[in-house]
Design an enzyme around this catalytic site. Structure first.
Site, mmCIF file in Angstrom:
data_model
loop_
_atom_site.group_PDB
_atom_site.id
_atom_site.type_symbol
_atom_site.label_atom_id
_atom_site.label_comp_id
_atom_site.label_asym_id
_atom_site.label_seq_id
_atom_site.Cartn_x
_atom_site.Cartn_y
_atom_site.Cartn_z
ATOM 1 N N GLY A 185 0.843 -1.198 0.000
ATOM 2 C CA GLY A 185 0.000 0.000 0.000
ATOM 3 C C GLY A 185 0.871 1.238 0.000
ATOM 4 C CG MET A 186 3.579 4.071 -1.699
ATOM 5 S SD MET A 186 4.593 4.560 -3.019
ATOM 6 C CE MET A 186 5.782 5.517 -2.091
ATOM 7 C CB VAL A 206 -0.525 5.130 6.026
ATOM 8 C CG1 VAL A 206 0.460 4.643 7.073
ATOM 9 C CG2 VAL A 206 -1.771 5.708 6.685
ATOM 10 N N GLY A 207 1.212 4.733 3.472
ATOM 11 C CA GLY A 207 2.358 4.069 2.848
ATOM 12 C C GLY A 207 3.361 5.050 2.258
ATOM 13 C CB THR A 208 2.927 8.232 0.386
ATOM 14 O OG1 THR A 208 2.100 7.624 -0.600
ATOM 15 C CG2 THR A 208 3.790 9.297 -0.253
ATOM 16 C CB ALA A 245 2.054 -4.623 -2.853
ATOM 17 C CE LYS A 300 -8.059 2.149 10.975
ATOM 18 N NZ LYS A 300 -7.898 3.535 11.044
ATOM 19 C CE LYS A 305 -8.767 4.150 14.782
ATOM 20 N NZ LYS A 305 -9.095 5.488 14.272
ATOM 21 N N GLY A 307 -3.873 10.771 9.763
ATOM 22 C CA GLY A 307 -3.006 11.484 8.816
ATOM 23 C C GLY A 307 -1.761 10.678 8.487
HETATM 24 P P1 NDP Z 1 -5.240 4.747 1.125
HETATM 25 O O1 NDP Z 1 -6.571 4.417 0.547
HETATM 26 O O2 NDP Z 1 -4.753 6.142 1.040
HETATM 27 O O3 NDP Z 1 -4.130 3.808 0.461
HETATM 28 C C1 NDP Z 1 -4.349 2.448 0.216
HETATM 29 C C2 NDP Z 1 -3.192 1.900 -0.610
HETATM 30 O O4 NDP Z 1 -3.390 0.502 -0.779
HETATM 31 C C3 NDP Z 1 -3.070 2.518 -2.006
HETATM 32 O O5 NDP Z 1 -1.709 2.755 -2.269
HETATM 33 C C4 NDP Z 1 -3.603 1.411 -2.912
HETATM 34 O O6 NDP Z 1 -2.962 1.366 -4.180
HETATM 35 C C5 NDP Z 1 -3.186 0.186 -2.152
HETATM 36 N N1 NDP Z 1 -3.962 -0.984 -2.513
HETATM 37 C C6 NDP Z 1 -5.311 -1.105 -2.619
HETATM 38 N N2 NDP Z 1 -5.652 -2.345 -2.998
HETATM 39 C C7 NDP Z 1 -4.478 -3.012 -3.149
HETATM 40 C C8 NDP Z 1 -4.156 -4.329 -3.547
HETATM 41 N N3 NDP Z 1 -5.101 -5.213 -3.852
HETATM 42 N N4 NDP Z 1 -2.848 -4.701 -3.606
HETATM 43 C C9 NDP Z 1 -1.875 -3.806 -3.303
HETATM 44 N N5 NDP Z 1 -2.137 -2.539 -2.916
HETATM 45 C C10 NDP Z 1 -3.411 -2.152 -2.853
HETATM 46 O O7 NDP Z 1 -5.288 4.247 2.647
HETATM 47 P P2 NDP Z 1 -4.536 4.867 3.911
HETATM 48 O O8 NDP Z 1 -3.116 4.979 3.623
HETATM 49 O O9 NDP Z 1 -5.281 6.044 4.418
HETATM 50 O O10 NDP Z 1 -4.809 3.708 5.000
HETATM 51 C C11 NDP Z 1 -4.129 2.484 4.937
HETATM 52 C C12 NDP Z 1 -4.406 1.693 6.214
HETATM 53 O O11 NDP Z 1 -3.945 2.447 7.329
HETATM 54 C C13 NDP Z 1 -5.891 1.409 6.465
HETATM 55 O O12 NDP Z 1 -5.994 0.143 7.103
HETATM 56 C C14 NDP Z 1 -6.302 2.501 7.455
HETATM 57 O O13 NDP Z 1 -7.362 2.127 8.271
HETATM 58 C C15 NDP Z 1 -5.020 2.616 8.257
HETATM 59 N N6 NDP Z 1 -4.855 3.900 8.932
HETATM 60 C C16 NDP Z 1 -5.001 5.067 8.228
HETATM 61 C C17 NDP Z 1 -4.827 6.282 8.845
HETATM 62 C C18 NDP Z 1 -5.011 7.564 8.125
HETATM 63 O O14 NDP Z 1 -5.014 8.612 8.815
HETATM 64 N N7 NDP Z 1 -5.157 7.575 6.803
HETATM 65 C C19 NDP Z 1 -4.486 6.343 10.293
HETATM 66 C C20 NDP Z 1 -4.335 5.053 10.929
HETATM 67 C C21 NDP Z 1 -4.528 3.880 10.268
HETATM 68 P P3 NDP Z 1 -3.044 2.581 -5.247
HETATM 69 O O15 NDP Z 1 -2.111 3.638 -4.701
HETATM 70 O O16 NDP Z 1 -2.541 1.968 -6.492
HETATM 71 O O17 NDP Z 1 -4.474 3.029 -5.292
HETATM 72 N N1 HSE Z 2 -10.033 7.172 9.607
HETATM 73 C C1 HSE Z 2 -9.307 7.103 10.834
HETATM 74 C C2 HSE Z 2 -9.678 8.296 11.684
HETATM 75 C C3 HSE Z 2 -7.838 7.093 10.574
HETATM 76 O O1 HSE Z 2 -10.277 9.229 11.166
HETATM 77 O O2 HSE Z 2 -9.395 8.279 12.876
HETATM 78 C C4 HSE Z 2 -6.999 6.874 11.808
HETATM 79 O O3 HSE Z 2 -7.193 5.599 12.321
#
Ligand code: NDP
Ligand code: HSE
EC number: 1.1.1.3
Length: 446
Positions: free
Chosen positions: A25-26, A29-31, A58, A119, A219, A321
């Site tokens: 995942g990118m 968060v991944g980025t 991935a 979560k 959570k 975030g």
């Molecule tokens: P995003 O939707 O921003 O990113 C999801 C990423 O997963 C994208 O890069 C997407 O690819 C990739 N992806 C989707 N499907 C697949 C697949 N089948 N195979 C490989 N990669 C895939 O999500 P977030 O970064 O916001 O959140 C990620 C996780 O972190 C979630 O579980 C969320 O609950 C958790 N989280 C998020 C927080 C937040 O503040 N955002 C805080 C705490 C936890 P592509 O880039 O190609 O679309």
């Molecule tokens: N969507 C979640 C929130 C991300 O707003 O708290 C952090 O877990």
């Protein structure tokens, strides 16, 4: 009481050896995880005892522009990536449940440690994931899954391992706090505030999970499991979101000296026979405006932990975030990498207490009931009798004139009463001819 711990020793790769990392995942968060891994590579190597080497990332869409990311690292085949020989640790930041469950189980079964921010996955499948991690003698870390940057998971797993936690409560969802805060402080509309929270990267891919309380419920399940050494799952959590909270409710609360927050509350319940059980719930809650939780703004989170010896502890910080979440992910990554280099693993969850989940009807709260009634003699007395007959004791009762002729607005605050009694009285009130409307029933805390 059951003993579920297994031996945790596993020899390490040795100091100076590289640790292979796959990031799944990118997105938001991944980025940030990938950026900070690169920016602080030397510091991480020094802290771990060997360098982190990014083996692959991935994603779902290989065509998407990802400036600064070498194309050869990207793949849309997460399963093959996690099974690679040179990958030691898998970081899962995709989201969802079924697909990451398959990938994470495959990674654990292949002997990789896993760090996840997911979560929903942990709250739904903790037992299965923990068993796989135990069987493979690898780490399963999920600090970022609860309240992003705030280290509550580590605090419950390690720092309070010598204490008896009684209650965990607070704001654990950044998106809904952002929405409620914007509606309260700037008068923003619900839709505008949600759109902004989504733009800022706080909301889940499907923000229904945030606004319906599901994210906070996951959570709460994780916090209750860790705090009470009992497996609490998503389905065990009583969940109400913020979609029914209106601007009128917020204004009425403000006038009465309260602020509305979406709270997660996890507590041990002791019945008349002294038997303990666990309750976890998520619902909009009125808290006094001078209470510290009332001043938690934007996407910040705050969590209180009440425990026997430590007393009351409060944790506050960024709850959502990219960068704040990456901080927690990277903390886990460093921990898992240290174990890969030096050997051993962190103890997993221990659910030895195995307490039953309390019936929601047995849980007690205080309630704020706002209703429109006929403005005629005797109504107040009749209502007071109804509450007394239902064993719900009144704390305050305030009457305001309504613009509509012959109607009065009554705001009642009760003392602590069981949910079952409250449900019964609300049902009875709604059938009375002199009760025109029950505008809202909101629980009180703090
Ligand atoms: P995003 O939707 O921003 O990113 C999801 C990423 O997963 C994208 O890069 C997407 O690819 C990739 N992806 C989707 N499907 C697949 C697949 N089948 N195979 C490989 N990669 C895939 O999500 P977030 O970064 O916001 O959140 C990620 C996780 O972190 C979630 O579980 C969320 O609950 C958790 N989280 C998020 C927080 C937040 O503040 N955002 C805080 C705490 C936890 P592509 O880039 O190609 O679309
Ligand atoms: N969507 C979640 C929130 C991300 O707003 O708290 C952090 O877990």
């Amino acid at each position: 009481m059951t003993m579920t711990q297994q031996s945790t020793f596993k020899p390490g790769k040795g100091i100076g050896q590289p640790v292979g990392v796959a990031v799944l995942g990118m997105g938001t968060v991944g980025t940030e995880v990938v950026r900070l891994m690169d920016e602080y590579a030397e510091e991480f190597a020094a802290r771990i005892g060997g360098p982190l080497e990014l083996k692959g990332i991935a994603v779902s869409d290989l065509e998407k522009q990802r400036p600064g990311v070498p194309a050869e690292l990207l793949t849309d085949d997460a399963m093959s990536l996690v099974e690679r020989e040179d990958v030691d640790i898998v970081v899962e930041v995709i989201g969802g449940i079924d697909y990451p469950r398959r990938i994470v189980l495959a990674a654990l079964n292949a002997g990789k440690s896993v760090v996840t921010a997911n979560k929903a996955l942990v709250a739904a499948h903790a037992d299965e994931l923990a068993e796989a991690a135990d069987a493979a003698q690898v780490d399963l870390y999920f600090e970022a899954a609860v309240a992003a940057a705030i280290p509550v998971v580590g605090m419950l797993r390690r720092s309070l391992a010598g204490d008896q936690v009684q209650r965990i409560s607070g704001i654990v969802n950044g998106t809904t706090n952002y929405i409620l805060d914007a509606m309260t402080s700037t008068g923003a509309t619900y839709d505008d505030a949600l759109a902004e929270a989504t733009r800022l990267g706080y909301a889940e891919a499907d923000p229904t999970a945030d606004v319906e309380g599901h994210d906070a419920a996951s959570k709460a399940a994780i916090l209750a499991s860790l705090g009470f050494h009992t497996r609490v799952k998503f389905d065990d959590v009583h969940t109400e979101g913020i979609t029914k909270v209106t601007a009128d409710d917020i204004e009425a609360a403000r006038k009465a000296g309260y602020t509305i927050k979406l709270l997660a509350i996890c507590e041990k319940v002791t019945n008349d026979k002294g038997e303990e059980s666990v309750n976890a719930r998520v619902h909009p809650t009125l808290i006094p405006s001078e209470h510290p939780l009332a001043s938690v703004k934007e996407s910040y989170n705050a969590i209180y932990v009440d425990s026997e010896a430590a007393g009351s502890l409060m944790f506050y910080g960024n709850g959502a975030g990219g960068a704040p979440t990456a901080s927690a992910v990277l903390g886990d990554l460093v921990g898992a990498a240290r174990n890969k280099v030096h050997g051993g693993r962190a103890p997993g969850d221990n659910t030895y207490a195995n307490l039953p989940i309390a019936e929601f009807g047995e849980v007690t709260s205080r309630y704020h009931i706002d209703m429109s009634v006929a403005d005629r003699a005797g109504v107040l007395a009749e209502l007071a009798t109804k509450f007394a007959d239902s064993d719900v004791s009144l704390r305050t009762l305030r009457q305001e004139e309504e613009e509509r002729h012959s109607r009065a607005r009554l705001v009642i605050v009760t003392h602590s009463a069981k949910e079952s009694k409250l449900a019964q009285i609300v049902d009875e009130l709604s059938q009375l001819d002199y009760v025109h409307e029950i505008n809202s029933v909101i629980r009180l805390d703090g």
